[in-house]
Design a protein around this motif. Structure first.
Motif, short mmCIF file in Angstrom:
data_model
loop_
_atom_site.label_atom_id
_atom_site.label_comp_id
_atom_site.label_asym_id
_atom_site.label_seq_id
_atom_site.Cartn_x
_atom_site.Cartn_y
_atom_site.Cartn_z
N ALA A 48 -28.60 32.68 104.54
CA ALA A 48 -30.07 32.98 105.22
C ALA A 48 -30.40 33.30 103.78
O ALA A 48 -30.47 34.05 102.61
CB ALA A 48 -30.16 34.03 105.97
N LYS A 57 -35.46 30.12 105.24
CA LYS A 57 -34.68 29.54 105.49
C LYS A 57 -32.73 29.86 105.64
O LYS A 57 -32.51 30.68 104.87
CB LYS A 57 -33.90 28.20 104.16
CG LYS A 57 -33.81 28.90 102.91
CD LYS A 57 -33.55 27.33 101.93
CE LYS A 57 -33.24 27.92 100.99
NZ LYS A 57 -33.33 27.70 99.64
N TYR A 58 -32.17 28.93 106.63
CA TYR A 58 -30.92 28.91 106.65
C TYR A 58 -29.63 28.27 106.85
O TYR A 58 -30.20 26.63 106.67
CB TYR A 58 -30.94 29.24 108.29
CG TYR A 58 -31.87 30.17 108.50
CD1 TYR A 58 -32.84 30.57 109.51
CD2 TYR A 58 -30.74 31.87 109.09
CE1 TYR A 58 -33.27 31.68 109.72
CE2 TYR A 58 -32.15 33.28 109.27
CZ TYR A 58 -33.03 32.87 109.62
OH TYR A 58 -33.41 33.81 110.49
N LYS A 63 -27.85 28.29 111.95
CA LYS A 63 -29.57 28.32 112.87
C LYS A 63 -29.21 28.75 113.88
O LYS A 63 -28.34 27.60 115.05
CB LYS A 63 -29.69 26.90 112.13
CG LYS A 63 -30.21 26.89 110.42
CD LYS A 63 -30.95 25.41 110.86
CE LYS A 63 -31.32 24.78 109.36
NZ LYS A 63 -32.54 23.38 109.02
N THR A 67 -30.49 35.97 112.14
CA THR A 67 -31.48 36.08 111.55
C THR A 67 -31.93 37.15 110.80
O THR A 67 -31.13 38.16 110.58
CB THR A 67 -32.22 36.39 112.70
OG1 THR A 67 -32.16 35.49 114.29
CG2 THR A 67 -33.49 36.81 112.47
N LEU A 78 -29.01 41.25 108.37
CA LEU A 78 -28.57 39.64 108.43
C LEU A 78 -28.17 39.93 109.70
O LEU A 78 -27.17 40.61 110.43
CB LEU A 78 -28.07 39.14 108.16
CG LEU A 78 -27.06 37.54 108.21
CD1 LEU A 78 -28.08 36.76 108.33
CD2 LEU A 78 -26.01 37.17 107.37
#
Length: 119
Positions: A48, A57-58, A63, A67, A78
């Motif tokens: 990420a 973006k991941y 996904k 987060t 994270l």
């Protein structure tokens, strides 16, 4: 830029874990700050990333489960939810700085933190 990751450990599949990365400068001032991981026998991969402008973006594999976030100071996080055994890896925080004078990116890496997911 100096980076220090922490928060790794042993976690059961389906549970959650939060990693932290403390930087020597404001996270929001870093052009691109992110998390990478390297599993045994595999290449390091992007997990990420968050830009100074807040774009995120991941990797497809995380996904909806992971987060990335940052605070107003020097820490990036994270949040790892619903972890899977495939998430087992050493996780690294990374900072990419664009150097205008040479028109190129400079990478900074912290020491990794090991995440082991048990089934």
């Amino acid at each position: 830029v100096q980076l220090q990751a922490s928060g790794g450990g042993l976690v059961q599949a389906g549970k959650s874990l939060r990693l932290s990365c403390v930087a020597s400068r404001s996270i929001s001032s870093i052009d691109r700050a992110g998390w990478y991981r390297q599993a045994p026998g595999k290449q390091r991969e992007l997990v990420a990333e968050i830009t100074s402008g807040g774009n995120i973006k991941y990797a497809d594999s995380v996904k909806g489960r992971f987060t990335i976030s940052r605070d107003n100071e020097n820490t990036m996080y994270l949040q790892m939810n619903s972890v899977q055994t495939e998430d087992t890896a050493v996780y690294y925080c990374n900072a990419k700085i664009w150097v205008r004078g040479v028109a190129s990116w400079v990478d900074y890496w912290g020491k990794g933190t090991l995440v082991t997911v048990s089934s």
